[in-house]
Design a protein around this motif. Structure first.
Motif, PDB file in Angstrom:
ATOM      1  N   ALA A 139       5.405 -56.445  42.720  1.00 22.04           N
ATOM      2  CA  ALA A 139       5.853 -57.470  42.173  1.00 22.04           C
ATOM      3  C   ALA A 139       5.335 -57.741  40.668  1.00 22.04           C
ATOM      4  O   ALA A 139       6.314 -57.693  39.779  1.00 22.04           O
ATOM      5  N   VAL A 140       4.098 -57.377  40.488  1.00 23.54           N
ATOM      6  CA  VAL A 140       3.414 -57.277  39.244  1.00 23.54           C
ATOM      7  C   VAL A 140       3.907 -56.313  38.223  1.00 23.54           C
ATOM      8  O   VAL A 140       4.459 -56.503  37.191  1.00 23.54           O
ATOM      9  N   ALA A 141       3.983 -54.992  38.977  1.00 28.03           N
ATOM     10  CA  ALA A 141       4.355 -53.757  38.131  1.00 28.03           C
ATOM     11  C   ALA A 141       6.162 -53.908  37.660  1.00 28.03           C
ATOM     12  O   ALA A 141       6.309 -53.709  36.815  1.00 28.03           O
ATOM     13  N   ALA A 142       6.724 -54.590  38.925  1.00 24.96           N
ATOM     14  CA  ALA A 142       8.239 -54.744  38.480  1.00 24.96           C
ATOM     15  C   ALA A 142       8.459 -55.966  37.208  1.00 24.96           C
ATOM     16  O   ALA A 142       9.155 -55.633  36.339  1.00 24.96           O
ATOM     17  N   SER A 143       7.406 -56.809  37.221  1.00 29.35           N
ATOM     18  CA  SER A 143       7.658 -57.618  36.076  1.00 29.35           C
ATOM     19  C   SER A 143       7.166 -57.349  34.756  1.00 29.35           C
ATOM     20  O   SER A 143       7.767 -57.593  33.610  1.00 29.35           O
ATOM     21  N   LEU A 144       6.269 -56.230  34.836  1.00 32.58           N
ATOM     22  CA  LEU A 144       5.626 -55.587  33.527  1.00 32.58           C
ATOM     23  C   LEU A 144       6.599 -54.395  33.301  1.00 32.58           C
ATOM     24  O   LEU A 144       6.464 -54.092  32.042  1.00 32.58           O
ATOM     25  N   GLY A 145       7.397 -53.654  34.046  1.00 30.00           N
ATOM     26  CA  GLY A 145       7.922 -52.531  33.807  1.00 30.00           C
ATOM     27  C   GLY A 145       7.169 -51.262  34.342  1.00 30.00           C
ATOM     28  O   GLY A 145       6.085 -51.282  34.345  1.00 30.00           O
ATOM     29  N   PRO A 146       8.022 -50.001  34.363  1.00 31.36           N
ATOM     30  CA  PRO A 146       7.489 -48.907  34.862  1.00 31.36           C
ATOM     31  C   PRO A 146       6.262 -48.486  33.572  1.00 31.36           C
ATOM     32  O   PRO A 146       6.599 -48.660  32.621  1.00 31.36           O
ATOM     33  N   GLY A 147       5.674 -47.715  34.122  1.00 33.10           N
ATOM     34  CA  GLY A 147       4.686 -46.947  33.467  1.00 33.10           C
ATOM     35  C   GLY A 147       3.089 -47.259  34.020  1.00 33.10           C
ATOM     36  O   GLY A 147       2.959 -48.114  34.783  1.00 33.10           O
ATOM     37  N   LEU A 148       2.494 -46.058  33.817  1.00 34.65           N
ATOM     38  CA  LEU A 148       1.131 -45.991  34.554  1.00 34.65           C
ATOM     39  C   LEU A 148       0.254 -47.019  33.993  1.00 34.65           C
ATOM     40  O   LEU A 148      -0.542 -47.547  34.721  1.00 34.65           O
ATOM     41  N   GLY A 149       0.045 -47.331  32.616  1.00 36.63           N
ATOM     42  CA  GLY A 149      -0.719 -48.494  32.180  1.00 36.63           C
ATOM     43  C   GLY A 149      -0.077 -49.833  32.954  1.00 36.63           C
ATOM     44  O   GLY A 149      -1.232 -50.843  33.335  1.00 36.63           O
ATOM     45  N   ASN A 150       1.050 -50.084  33.064  1.00 41.06           N
ATOM     46  CA  ASN A 150       1.510 -51.523  33.955  1.00 41.06           C
ATOM     47  C   ASN A 150       0.979 -51.404  35.325  1.00 41.06           C
ATOM     48  O   ASN A 150       0.513 -52.328  35.954  1.00 41.06           O
ATOM     49  N   ALA A 151       1.093 -50.241  35.756  1.00 41.28           N
ATOM     50  CA  ALA A 151       0.953 -49.886  37.306  1.00 41.28           C
ATOM     51  C   ALA A 151      -0.667 -50.184  37.358  1.00 41.28           C
ATOM     52  O   ALA A 151      -1.216 -50.767  38.495  1.00 41.28           O
TER      53      ALA A 151
END
Length: 283
Positions: free
Chosen positions: A137-149
């Motif tokens: 949920a958090v990663a989807a709200s922030l968008g793809p990318g290793l930093g957001n993950a």
């Protein structure tokens, strides 16, 4: 060939560290290998991980030990370069989680009152969600990318260390040496930092070592579903995702799958060894 006498062999076994077992040494070798790859992958890998160096979906051969993927890139080279992204990411996530969680857990356990109540209710709310679902949920709200993950995984992991550190502080603060420090006029920050926290880090260290492997698994899972690394980054989870769409080209997912398997086992072996080292009952 000189044989070691039974008496000498028994003395060697007696003085050999009980925690430095074969699994522990194997774990150190595995993690050490992948740690070296984070630095030496550009020198060791036979090809650039982004170059099209062969026919697409070419089976393993002497030229390409793990074959090529659907775009003709060398799977072995991409697997080795995957350590450059996965291992530093796991270390960063666990380090930030320990820093945030241990700090808040120590304050909650030592101060108590409304401060401890607020922190622990926040911990309870976070832990009430399944870790994978919350990270997604958090990663989807922030968008793809290793930093957001990485941000998503820190949000998932810090409550574990907060609860663990709080339990340790609650136990240590009742000991006699802490009461003596308070009676001698030591300030509350000094009591916490000098007399309590040094005795609370052992379970946190063991848990953090084992969690490194779990973070790598979670990062790979996020990348597998498209919420982690973005193409053409050679990340293990995204490589397995590519291999899943090429069912009969088994070698596409073999390299990253073995990489994840070995490094998770390596961290678990090291964590077990550290547990045996710090546990007085294992003497």
């Amino acid at each position: 060939m000189t044989l070691v006498s039974p008496s000498r062999a028994s003395r060697l076994a007696l003085h050999w560290p009980h925690w430095l077992s074969l699994p522990m040494m194997l774990g150190l070798l595995i993690v050490g290998f992948w740690a070296i790859m984070t630095v030496a992958a550009p020198l060791v890998a036979p090809y650039d991980p982004l170059d099209l160096v062969g026919r697409r979906l070419q089976a393993p051969s002497w030229e390409h030990w793990l074959g090529t993927d659907a775009l003709g890139r060398d799977v072995l080279s991409r697997t080795l370069h995957g350590a450059v992204h996965s291992l530093p990411l796991a270390v960063m996530v666990v380090a930030l989680s320990v820093l945030i969680g241990a700090t808040l857990g120590a304050l909650s356990g030592y101060l108590g009152g409304w401060v401890g109540a607020v922190i622990m209710r926040l911990v309870d709310v976070t832990l009430s969600f399944p870790p994978m679902l919350l990270a997604m949920a958090v990663a989807a709200s922030l968008g793809p990318g290793l930093g957001n993950a990485a941000i998503a995984m820190v949000i998932v992991w810090w409550p574990v260390y907060a609860r663990l550190m709080r339990a340790q502080v609650l136990e240590v603060r009742e000991r006699e040496h802490v009461e003596a420090a308070v009676a001698s006029g030591a300030t509350r920050p000094r009591v916490l930092i000098r007399h309590i926290l040094p005795l609370c880090w052992t379970p946190v260290l063991v848990s953090a070592t084992m969690d490194l492997g779990q973070v790598i698994l979670l990062a790979a899972s996020l990348s597998f579903i498209g919420l982690g690394a973005t193409p053409p980054t050679p990340e293990w989870g995204s490589m397995i995702s590519d291999g899943a769409s090429q069912f009969y080209s088994w070698w596409v997912a073999l390299g990253p799958g073995l990489a994840i398997l070995t490094i998770v086992l390596g961290f678990n072996f090291i964590g077990d060894g550290l547990h045996d080292y710090f546990d007085p009952r294992s003497e």
